[in-house]
Design an enzyme around this catalytic site. Sequence first.
Site, mmCIF file in Angstrom:
data_model
loop_
_atom_site.group_PDB
_atom_site.id
_atom_site.type_symbol
_atom_site.label_atom_id
_atom_site.label_comp_id
_atom_site.label_asym_id
_atom_site.label_seq_id
_atom_site.Cartn_x
_atom_site.Cartn_y
_atom_site.Cartn_z
ATOM 1 N N HIS A 86 1.166 -1.600 0.174
ATOM 2 C CA HIS A 86 -0.356 -0.277 0.524
ATOM 3 C C HIS A 86 1.112 0.911 -0.047
ATOM 4 O O HIS A 86 1.923 0.940 0.886
ATOM 5 C CB HIS A 86 -0.815 0.262 1.010
ATOM 6 C CG HIS A 86 -0.625 -0.479 3.187
ATOM 7 N ND1 HIS A 86 -0.170 -1.500 3.184
ATOM 8 C CD2 HIS A 86 -0.068 0.702 3.553
ATOM 9 C CE1 HIS A 86 0.681 -1.515 4.098
ATOM 10 N NE2 HIS A 86 0.926 0.096 4.444
ATOM 11 N N HIS A 139 1.201 5.090 0.434
ATOM 12 C CA HIS A 139 0.380 6.343 1.334
ATOM 13 C C HIS A 139 0.930 7.437 0.339
ATOM 14 O O HIS A 139 1.957 7.549 -0.378
ATOM 15 C CB HIS A 139 1.296 6.444 3.243
ATOM 16 C CG HIS A 139 1.382 5.202 3.729
ATOM 17 N ND1 HIS A 139 0.602 5.358 4.889
ATOM 18 C CD2 HIS A 139 2.009 4.541 3.737
ATOM 19 C CE1 HIS A 139 0.590 4.125 5.581
ATOM 20 N NE2 HIS A 139 1.726 3.802 4.858
HETATM 21 P P1 AMP Z 1 2.099 0.785 7.237
HETATM 22 O O1 AMP Z 1 2.869 0.997 8.587
HETATM 23 O O2 AMP Z 1 2.511 1.516 6.031
HETATM 24 O O3 AMP Z 1 1.606 -0.750 6.962
HETATM 25 O O4 AMP Z 1 0.264 1.306 7.154
HETATM 26 C C1 AMP Z 1 -0.827 1.150 7.589
HETATM 27 C C2 AMP Z 1 -1.542 1.517 7.231
HETATM 28 O O5 AMP Z 1 -3.062 1.367 7.270
HETATM 29 C C3 AMP Z 1 -1.629 2.996 8.896
HETATM 30 O O6 AMP Z 1 -1.466 3.935 8.479
HETATM 31 C C4 AMP Z 1 -2.957 2.230 9.318
HETATM 32 O O7 AMP Z 1 -3.762 3.448 9.836
HETATM 33 C C5 AMP Z 1 -3.593 2.417 8.067
HETATM 34 N N1 AMP Z 1 -5.150 1.408 8.372
HETATM 35 C C6 AMP Z 1 -4.433 -0.003 9.236
HETATM 36 N N2 AMP Z 1 -6.494 -0.541 9.580
HETATM 37 C C7 AMP Z 1 -6.499 0.279 8.301
HETATM 38 C C8 AMP Z 1 -8.659 0.729 7.889
HETATM 39 N N3 AMP Z 1 -9.179 -0.259 8.449
HETATM 40 N N4 AMP Z 1 -9.052 1.586 6.557
HETATM 41 C C9 AMP Z 1 -7.878 2.029 6.750
HETATM 42 N N5 AMP Z 1 -6.809 2.390 6.573
HETATM 43 C C10 AMP Z 1 -6.155 1.689 7.577
#
Ligand code: AMP
Length: 144
Positions: free
Chosen positions: A103, A105
């Site tokens: 994913h 950001h």
């Molecule tokens: P990472 O640390 O790069 O894996 O980022 C994971 C991101 O996913 C974090 O910014 C979380 O806030 C986001 N996240 C986790 N669960 C959800 C969800 N159900 N919907 C939207 N974002 C999420």
Amino acid sequence: MADPTTDTVFDKIIRGEIPAQKVYEDDGVIAILDINPLAEGHCLVIPKEPAPTMGELSDDAAAALGRVLPRVCRAVRKVTGCPALNVLENDGSEAGQEIPHVHVHVIPRFPDRDPGSGLRKTWAPIAVDQEALAELGRKIARLL
Ligand code: AMP
């Protein structure tokens, strides 16, 4: 037992098993609002293919991701009025990745609201030997 490569929260969102604030969807990609945003308009652009890290994405999934990213950046800039964005991916747990499904950001930056925002504050270049750096570059280039 649950398959960790297809059972992340993003796989569940892609399959419609849990809700999300979806801002975009096509055959290969979804984009959603981050549930814990670092700034208003923080989006995640997510290829549907269940690859944990960028290097494991197929060329087709990578192309689909690359096509959507600039569109999301344009929309976020326009809607939020932010003058700048950080576009980044945490690739592997040691890099801060919490959810093992690729994913990207897209994080709006508002220097007037949050002076010092952006990554520059924590971006600490290492000392490098220029010859070693050039050799590293040649080795990477040979694999591409
Ligand atoms: P990472 O640390 O790069 O894996 O980022 C994971 C991101 O996913 C974090 O910014 C979380 O806030 C986001 N996240 C986790 N669960 C959800 C969800 N159900 N919907 C939207 N974002 C999420």
